[in-house]
Design a protein around this motif. Structure first.
Motif, PDB file in Angstrom:
ATOM      1  N   VAL A  49       0.845  -1.193   0.000  1.00 50.86           N
ATOM      2  CA  VAL A  49       0.000   0.000   0.000  1.00 50.86           C
ATOM      3  C   VAL A  49       0.883   1.247   0.000  1.00 50.86           C
ATOM      4  CG1 VAL A  49      -1.654   1.360   1.339  1.00 50.86           C
ATOM      5  CG2 VAL A  49      -2.020  -1.075   1.018  1.00 50.86           C
ATOM      6  N   LEU A  50       1.719   1.384   0.990  1.00 52.93           N
ATOM      7  CA  LEU A  50       2.656   2.507   1.041  1.00 52.93           C
ATOM      8  C   LEU A  50       3.755   2.149   2.028  1.00 52.93           C
ATOM      9  CD1 LEU A  50       3.057   5.443  -0.069  1.00 52.93           C
ATOM     10  CD2 LEU A  50       1.982   6.250   2.037  1.00 52.93           C
ATOM     11  N   GLY A  51       4.953   1.973   1.509  1.00 53.43           N
ATOM     12  CA  GLY A  51       6.071   1.606   2.368  1.00 53.43           C
ATOM     13  C   GLY A  51       6.910   2.784   2.810  1.00 53.43           C
ATOM     14  N   TYR A  52       6.960   3.835   1.951  1.00 53.77           N
ATOM     15  CA  TYR A  52       7.774   5.013   2.214  1.00 53.77           C
ATOM     16  C   TYR A  52       7.030   6.246   1.714  1.00 53.77           C
ATOM     17  CZ  TYR A  52      11.529   1.616   2.864  1.00 53.77           C
ATOM     18  OH  TYR A  52      12.290   0.555   3.308  1.00 53.77           O
ATOM     19  N   THR A  53       7.282   7.379   2.315  1.00 53.35           N
ATOM     20  CA  THR A  53       6.704   8.624   1.840  1.00 53.35           C
ATOM     21  C   THR A  53       7.435   9.067   0.577  1.00 53.35           C
ATOM     22  OG1 THR A  53       8.214  10.109   3.018  1.00 53.35           O
ATOM     23  CG2 THR A  53       6.294   9.268   4.250  1.00 53.35           C
ATOM     24  N   ASP A 104      -3.722  -2.695  10.412  1.00 52.75           N
ATOM     25  CA  ASP A 104      -3.352  -1.614   9.501  1.00 52.75           C
ATOM     26  C   ASP A 104      -1.853  -1.531   9.294  1.00 52.75           C
ATOM     27  OD1 ASP A 104      -5.944  -0.849   9.109  1.00 52.75           O
ATOM     28  OD2 ASP A 104      -5.846   0.978  10.309  1.00 52.75           O
ATOM     29  N   ALA A 105      -1.098  -2.155  10.186  1.00 53.01           N
ATOM     30  CA  ALA A 105       0.358  -2.036  10.129  1.00 53.01           C
ATOM     31  C   ALA A 105       0.931  -2.835   8.963  1.00 53.01           C
ATOM     32  CB  ALA A 105       0.978  -2.519  11.436  1.00 53.01           C
ATOM     33  N   ASN A 106       1.992  -2.308   8.357  1.00 52.70           N
ATOM     34  CA  ASN A 106       2.729  -3.055   7.348  1.00 52.70           C
ATOM     35  C   ASN A 106       3.426  -4.253   7.988  1.00 52.70           C
ATOM     36  OD1 ASN A 106       2.379  -1.737   4.825  1.00 52.70           O
ATOM     37  ND2 ASN A 106       3.766  -0.092   5.453  1.00 52.70           N
ATOM     38  N   ALA A 107       3.500  -5.332   7.256  1.00 57.26           N
ATOM     39  CA  ALA A 107       4.367  -6.449   7.635  1.00 57.26           C
ATOM     40  C   ALA A 107       5.720  -6.240   6.966  1.00 57.26           C
ATOM     41  CB  ALA A 107       3.760  -7.772   7.189  1.00 57.26           C
ATOM     42  N   LEU A 108       6.774  -6.733   7.595  1.00 52.57           N
ATOM     43  CA  LEU A 108       8.118  -6.645   7.036  1.00 52.57           C
ATOM     44  C   LEU A 108       8.492  -8.029   6.524  1.00 52.57           C
ATOM     45  CD1 LEU A 108       9.812  -4.423   9.771  1.00 52.57           C
ATOM     46  CD2 LEU A 108       8.918  -3.711   7.538  1.00 52.57           C
ATOM     47  N   ILE A 109       8.591  -8.158   5.201  1.00 55.05           N
ATOM     48  CA  ILE A 109       8.794  -9.447   4.558  1.00 55.05           C
ATOM     49  C   ILE A 109      10.196  -9.519   3.954  1.00 55.05           C
ATOM     50  CG2 ILE A 109       7.968 -11.020   2.782  1.00 55.05           C
ATOM     51  CD1 ILE A 109       5.955 -10.647   4.995  1.00 55.05           C
ATOM     52  N   PRO A 110      11.000 -10.514   4.324  1.00 56.44           N
ATOM     53  CA  PRO A 110      12.314 -10.686   3.686  1.00 56.44           C
ATOM     54  C   PRO A 110      12.152 -11.046   2.209  1.00 56.44           C
ATOM     55  CG  PRO A 110      12.188 -11.911   5.754  1.00 56.44           C
ATOM     56  CD  PRO A 110      10.795 -11.484   5.415  1.00 56.44           C
ATOM     57  N   THR A 111      13.024 -10.498   1.368  1.00 52.38           N
ATOM     58  CA  THR A 111      13.004 -10.794  -0.062  1.00 52.38           C
ATOM     59  C   THR A 111      14.201 -11.650  -0.444  1.00 52.38           C
ATOM     60  OG1 THR A 111      14.329  -8.902  -0.778  1.00 52.38           O
ATOM     61  CG2 THR A 111      11.961  -8.524  -0.401  1.00 52.38           C
ATOM     62  N   HIS A 112      14.219 -12.115  -1.683  1.00 47.56           N
ATOM     63  CA  HIS A 112      15.295 -13.002  -2.125  1.00 47.56           C
ATOM     64  C   HIS A 112      16.642 -12.296  -2.174  1.00 47.56           C
ATOM     65  CE1 HIS A 112      14.330 -10.956  -5.887  1.00 47.56           C
ATOM     66  NE2 HIS A 112      15.433 -11.428  -6.412  1.00 47.56           N
ATOM     67  N   GLY A 113      16.623 -10.965  -2.189  1.00 50.21           N
ATOM     68  CA  GLY A 113      17.881 -10.230  -2.184  1.00 50.21           C
ATOM     69  C   GLY A 113      18.407  -9.929  -0.790  1.00 50.21           C
ATOM     70  N   GLY A 114      17.645 -10.316   0.221  1.00 48.28           N
ATOM     71  CA  GLY A 114      18.075 -10.068   1.588  1.00 48.28           C
ATOM     72  C   GLY A 114      17.644  -8.730   2.138  1.00 48.28           C
ATOM     73  N   THR A 115      16.736  -8.041   1.435  1.00 47.81           N
ATOM     74  CA  THR A 115      16.169  -6.809   1.964  1.00 47.81           C
ATOM     75  C   THR A 115      14.898  -7.139   2.745  1.00 47.81           C
ATOM     76  OG1 THR A 115      14.870  -6.433  -0.050  1.00 47.81           O
ATOM     77  CG2 THR A 115      17.089  -5.471   0.042  1.00 47.81           C
ATOM     78  N   VAL A 116      14.396  -6.162   3.467  1.00 49.08           N
ATOM     79  CA  VAL A 116      13.147  -6.327   4.199  1.00 49.08           C
ATOM     80  C   VAL A 116      12.150  -5.324   3.630  1.00 49.08           C
ATOM     81  CG1 VAL A 116      12.013  -6.203   6.437  1.00 49.08           C
ATOM     82  CG2 VAL A 116      14.333  -7.111   6.273  1.00 49.08           C
ATOM     83  N   PRO A 118       8.409  -3.490   3.415  1.00 49.46           N
ATOM     84  CA  PRO A 118       7.129  -3.229   4.086  1.00 49.46           C
ATOM     85  C   PRO A 118       5.969  -3.463   3.131  1.00 49.46           C
ATOM     86  CG  PRO A 118       8.205  -1.155   3.477  1.00 49.46           C
ATOM     87  CD  PRO A 118       9.146  -2.257   3.085  1.00 49.46           C
ATOM     88  N   THR A 119       5.038  -4.300   3.511  1.00 49.18           N
ATOM     89  CA  THR A 119       3.940  -4.646   2.617  1.00 49.18           C
ATOM     90  C   THR A 119       2.660  -4.848   3.417  1.00 49.18           C
ATOM     91  OG1 THR A 119       3.321  -6.078   0.760  1.00 49.18           O
ATOM     92  CG2 THR A 119       4.332  -7.139   2.666  1.00 49.18           C
ATOM     93  N   ALA A 120       1.521  -4.558   2.787  1.00 51.48           N
ATOM     94  CA  ALA A 120       0.237  -4.617   3.485  1.00 51.48           C
ATOM     95  C   ALA A 120      -0.449  -5.966   3.345  1.00 51.48           C
ATOM     96  CB  ALA A 120      -0.689  -3.519   2.954  1.00 51.48           C
ATOM     97  N   ARG A 121      -0.235  -6.660   2.245  1.00 55.02           N
ATOM     98  CA  ARG A 121      -0.829  -7.972   2.012  1.00 55.02           C
ATOM     99  C   ARG A 121       0.255  -8.892   1.466  1.00 55.02           C
ATOM    100  NH1 ARG A 121      -4.123  -5.438   4.348  1.00 55.02           N
ATOM    101  NH2 ARG A 121      -6.391  -5.365   4.034  1.00 55.02           N
ATOM    102  N   GLY A 405       1.132  -1.920  -5.965  1.00 53.43           N
ATOM    103  CA  GLY A 405      -0.019  -2.811  -5.852  1.00 53.43           C
ATOM    104  C   GLY A 405      -1.218  -2.129  -5.237  1.00 53.43           C
ATOM    105  N   GLY A 406      -0.980  -1.356  -4.201  1.00 52.51           N
ATOM    106  CA  GLY A 406      -2.077  -0.671  -3.528  1.00 52.51           C
ATOM    107  C   GLY A 406      -2.760   0.352  -4.409  1.00 52.51           C
ATOM    108  N   VAL A 407      -1.981   1.134  -5.159  1.00 54.69           N
ATOM    109  CA  VAL A 407      -2.570   2.122  -6.062  1.00 54.69           C
ATOM    110  C   VAL A 407      -3.376   1.418  -7.155  1.00 54.69           C
ATOM    111  CG1 VAL A 407      -2.052   3.844  -7.833  1.00 54.69           C
ATOM    112  CG2 VAL A 407      -0.911   3.970  -5.625  1.00 54.69           C
ATOM    113  N   SER A 408      -2.855   0.327  -7.688  1.00 54.57           N
ATOM    114  CA  SER A 408      -3.588  -0.404  -8.720  1.00 54.57           C
ATOM    115  C   SER A 408      -4.921  -0.927  -8.189  1.00 54.57           C
ATOM    116  CB  SER A 408      -2.749  -1.575  -9.239  1.00 54.57           C
ATOM    117  OG  SER A 408      -1.660  -1.110  -9.995  1.00 54.57           O
ATOM    118  N   ILE A 409      -4.907  -1.497  -6.989  1.00 54.13           N
ATOM    119  CA  ILE A 409      -6.139  -2.033  -6.403  1.00 54.13           C
ATOM    120  C   ILE A 409      -7.118  -0.913  -6.065  1.00 54.13           C
ATOM    121  CG2 ILE A 409      -7.070  -3.222  -4.376  1.00 54.13           C
ATOM    122  CD1 ILE A 409      -4.493  -4.933  -4.418  1.00 54.13           C
TER     123      ILE A 409
END
Length: 424
Positions: A49-53, A104-116, A118-121, A405-409
């Motif tokens: 939805v929104l991870g950063y301003t 309402d809080a973002n979840a922090l999901i690890p990615t394949h590149g080793g970053t974390v 912020p994502t809503a779904r 994704g959030g803007v598209s939805i």
């Protein structure tokens, strides 16, 4: 004779699929036409939805709380916070294998590149891997899958300061699939628990995989795999591995091609079928008839131009990457309806600082009014029965904000619902 419908959606990405679903569930006879396959199969499967301003502050804890402070030109400000929430409710119903609606809080999901991230779904398969969980973690990569370097990803997560011990191990996938094997080949084999040959003995693949991973475990309470753990029976694959390993199992979102993206695509197309949406893919919309009111569009098929007529239309063809917005030496333009593209004018003064900056084209897109209606590029008319949705819109930088994704939805939902209301 034209193919008729109440609402015609042009574009088959996340915005177009959401728009068509919203319109159909609101009672409109809905048709979707798309030139290319959905881009979801190239996406990670995470819905941000929104991870950063826009100024780079974040990661944000509560994306909804930050929406009212976004620039007025941002699509979220156009549709409003409550519409974003309603849109996500539609998504949650259409994709029940997703998680995140409990807060309402973002979840922090690890990615394949080793970053974390912020994502809503996020897919249920990623649930046990959230970075806020402090259980020690083993990441498992496969020799034949060079896109996921598990030891490197673990090192990056550790450097990022995650609240758990993490390490990576690379093993050979049982059965020694070829290095060019598609992710769907791994998924199908695990779905069916097919037989593989290990040390000259035939064994079920799930048990053989668990045995190889178990040899790498050193007390970790959860194990992360690249996102290949089944398609038709992904939950069953995860449960079987977890039982054999005595540890929670999760998938790490991967780059394209993306199995979570394919699963989401399947779920949304199933929802469209259930809602009675007519779908045509593989043929582009190339032109239209009409002035301030669009009368029909033309779909090019086998050299012929097939007319499609509707009362209301939704443009959801994507941005510069998806060719919903194009550029040449003369400028940036929308190729079907020649809609006005946002630039550094009085209304879009937010773009002035970006024209020659690092995000040169990030915020280019179709400009709309408060109802998501665009106007023609020459300013001669505002299309009264056309709305725009998704990354074809201007006013936001989805890559920097983690908001695509959030803007598209949200804009897809708003466009589809409003289009359906206009047909009544």
């Amino acid at each position: 004779m034209a193919i008729d419908s109440d609402v015609l959606v042009v574009g088959g990405g996340l915005a177009g699929l959401t728009s068509a679903l919203a319109a159909a569930r609101a009672g409109a006879d809905t048709r979707l036409v798309s030139y290319k396959q959905s881009t979801l199969r190239h996406a990670s499967g995470l819905v941000d939805v929104l991870g950063y301003t826009p100024d780079g502050d974040g990661p944000l804890v509560d994306p909804f709380d930050a929406i009212p402070d976004l620039p007025e030109s941002h699509p979220y400000r156009t549709v409003g916070v409550e519409t974003v929430r309603e849109a996500l409710e539609l998504f949650d119903d259409a994709a029940p294998h997703y998680r995140g609606s409990h807060t309402d809080a973002n979840a922090l999901i690890p990615t394949h590149g080793g970053t974390v991230k912020p994502t809503a779904r996020y897919p249920a398969g990623a649930s046990a891997g959230v970075a806020s969980d402090d259980r020690d973690t083993l990441l498992v990569g496969f020799e034949a899958m060079v896109d996921f370097d598990a030891p490197q990803a673990a090192a990056h997560l550790d450097a990022a300061g995650v609240p758990f011990d993490v390490r990576g191990a690379t093993i050979r996938f049982p059965g020694d699939l070829r290095a060019d094997a598609k992710i769907t080949r791994y998924a199908k084999l695990l779905d069916t628990d097919g037989t593989v040959t290990v040390d000259n003995h035939d064994r079920p693949v799930r048990a053989a995989l668990a045995e190889r991973v178990k040899a790498q475990l050193d007390g970790e309470e959860r194990v992360g795999f690249p996102a290949i753990l089944g398609d038709d029976d992904a939950a069953g694959v995860r449960d079987a591995l977890a039982d054999d390993l005595g540890a929670a199992v999760f998938e790490v979102p991967m780059g394209p091609p993306s199995l979570p993206g394919l699963r989401l695509e399947d779920a949304l197309f199933d929802a469209l079928d259930e809602a009675g949406v007519s779908i045509e893919t593989g043929n582009p919309v190339v032109d239209y008839d009409g002035g301030d009111r669009i009368e029909r569009v033309y779909v090019e098929k086998n050299g012929a131009r097939i007319p499609n007529a509707a009362d209301q239309y939704v443009l959801a063809t994507g941005g510069l990457v998806g060719k919903g917005v194009e550029s040449d030496r003369e400028g940036v333009y929308e190729p079907i309806f020649d809609c006005h593209i946002a630039h550094a004018d009085d209304r879009y003064d937010w773009f002035a600082d970006d024209v020659f900056g690092d995000h040169q084209f990030a915020r280019f897109g179709v400009a709309t009014d408060d109802s998501l209606r665009p106007e023609a590029a020459d300013g001669s008319t505002e299309f009264e029965n056309l709305r725009a949705a998704g990354s074809v819109l201007g006013g936001y930088d989805f890559a920097a904000e983690k908001s695509g994704g959030g803007v598209s939805i949200a804009t897809g939902y708003a466009s589809g619902r409003r289009a359906a209301e206009e047909t009544r």
